[in-house]
Design a protein around this motif. Structure first.
Motif, PDB file in Angstrom:
ATOM      1  N   SER A  32       2.551  -2.669  -6.334  1.00  0.00           N
ATOM      2  CA  SER A  32       1.764  -3.529  -5.453  1.00  0.00           C
ATOM      3  C   SER A  32       1.964  -5.001  -5.811  1.00  0.00           C
ATOM      4  O   SER A  32       2.168  -5.855  -4.934  1.00  0.00           O
ATOM      5  N   SER A  37       9.251  10.682  -3.296  1.00  0.00           N
ATOM      6  CA  SER A  37       7.817  10.889  -3.054  1.00  0.00           C
ATOM      7  C   SER A  37       7.582  11.931  -1.963  1.00  0.00           C
ATOM      8  O   SER A  37       6.474  12.450  -1.825  1.00  0.00           O
ATOM      9  N   ALA A  48       1.647   2.290  -9.713  1.00  0.00           N
ATOM     10  CA  ALA A  48       1.143   1.826  -8.414  1.00  0.00           C
ATOM     11  C   ALA A  48       0.751   0.356  -8.480  1.00  0.00           C
ATOM     12  O   ALA A  48       1.064  -0.427  -7.570  1.00  0.00           O
ATOM     13  N   GLU A  82      -1.151   5.267 -12.177  1.00  0.00           N
ATOM     14  CA  GLU A  82      -1.913   4.101 -11.733  1.00  0.00           C
ATOM     15  C   GLU A  82      -1.216   2.797 -12.098  1.00  0.00           C
ATOM     16  O   GLU A  82      -1.223   1.835 -11.327  1.00  0.00           O
ATOM     17  N   ARG A 101       5.346   8.566   5.705  1.00  0.00           N
ATOM     18  CA  ARG A 101       5.302   7.296   4.968  1.00  0.00           C
ATOM     19  C   ARG A 101       6.681   6.645   4.988  1.00  0.00           C
ATOM     20  O   ARG A 101       6.809   5.431   5.189  1.00  0.00           O
ATOM     21  N   ARG A 115       3.027   6.055  -7.300  1.00  0.00           N
ATOM     22  CA  ARG A 115       2.026   6.905  -7.951  1.00  0.00           C
ATOM     23  C   ARG A 115       2.465   8.382  -7.909  1.00  0.00           C
ATOM     24  O   ARG A 115       2.407   9.096  -8.916  1.00  0.00           O
ATOM     25  N   SER A 142       3.301   1.511  -3.219  1.00  0.00           N
ATOM     26  CA  SER A 142       2.558   1.745  -4.458  1.00  0.00           C
ATOM     27  C   SER A 142       2.067   3.188  -4.502  1.00  0.00           C
ATOM     28  O   SER A 142       2.060   3.826  -5.564  1.00  0.00           O
ATOM     29  N   ASP A 143       1.683   3.725  -3.345  1.00  0.00           N
ATOM     30  CA  ASP A 143       1.281   5.126  -3.284  1.00  0.00           C
ATOM     31  C   ASP A 143       2.471   6.033  -3.600  1.00  0.00           C
ATOM     32  O   ASP A 143       2.332   7.034  -4.312  1.00  0.00           O
ATOM     33  N   LEU A 200       0.824  -1.208   0.000  1.00  0.00           N
ATOM     34  CA  LEU A 200       0.000   0.000   0.000  1.00  0.00           C
ATOM     35  C   LEU A 200       0.859   1.259   0.000  1.00  0.00           C
ATOM     36  O   LEU A 200       0.633   2.193  -0.789  1.00  0.00           O
TER      37      LEU A 200
END
Length: 211
Positions: free
Chosen positions: A200, A143, A196, A193, A148, A97, A93-94, A90
């Motif tokens: 994942s 990022s 991401a 997307e 995070r 993105r 992958s964020d 989670l």
């Protein structure tokens, strides 16, 4: 080793790092009791900074404190492993993105260069692990979300406790490399997307290999 050699950082921080490396190297095995008296004598320190260090490692999930029994190196159950990989999937992958959306061309070129280094290290497992970790760390840094990043850092420490690292499985290094290629391609194509989704899947495949 004497206490003097552990300066200048706070003594308990140095002790925590020493124990952390012993845990990751399996010098201290998962499930093993941590002999505080023996370690304190080895390091030439009192038990006070050692106990502070153990509190740090307990907060990271590397050590489990048991009432009236002392400290033990944490054992990772199958559920623990699934939970850790789920959260990493989670979070990272964020991050992928965000990088696909916001990273500069120079930053994306840096990730491409790291992937090229990863390809060159495919026959050197230790080097592959090192570059793989650096790639994920750099993507997270790009990022730009310190909360995070801290969560991922703590989760990755727990993941290192797993006796059966996912990349040990036959063929997993090659599969992981192909997955990285797909992630880098999605990033450079600026497809958030897809990046991401591929990140994942990368972690879910890693989980299957680790079980």
């Amino acid at each position: 080793m004497s206490a003097l050699s552990l300066a200048p950082r706070a003594l308990y921080e140095e002790v925590a790092e020493l124990l952390r490396q012993r845990i990751f190297s399996r010098e201290l095995e998962p499930g093993s009791w941590i002999d505080e008296l023996r370690i304190a004598e080895q390091l030439g320190i009192s038990r006070t900074p050692l106990r502070e260090a153990l509190k740090v490692l307990a907060a990271e999930g590397l050590v489990t404190m048991k009432v009236r029994r002392g400290a033990y190196v944490t054992e990772v159950s199958e559920k623990d492993l699934r939970d850790v990989y789920h959260l990493l999937a989670l979070l990272e992958s964020d991050a992928a993105r965000v990088v696909a959306e916001r990273a500069s061309d120079e930053q994306l070129a840096e990730l491409q260069a790291q992937h090229a280094a990863l390809e060159a290290a495919v026959d050197d497992r230790d080097r592959f692990f090192e570059i793989n970790e650096a790639f994920h760390a750099r993507l997270l840094a790009m990022s730009d979300n310190k909360w995070r990043n801290q969560m991922v850092a703590d989760l990755r420490k727990v993941m290192k406790l797993n006796r059966h690292h996912s990349l040990f499985k036959s063929g997993r290094i090659e599969q992981s490399l192909a997955e990285h290629q797909g992630i880098v391609q999605a990033l450079t194509d600026r497809q958030p997307e897809l990046a991401a989704q591929r990140m994942s899947a990368h972690f879910m495949n890693g989980l299957q290999a680790a079980q």
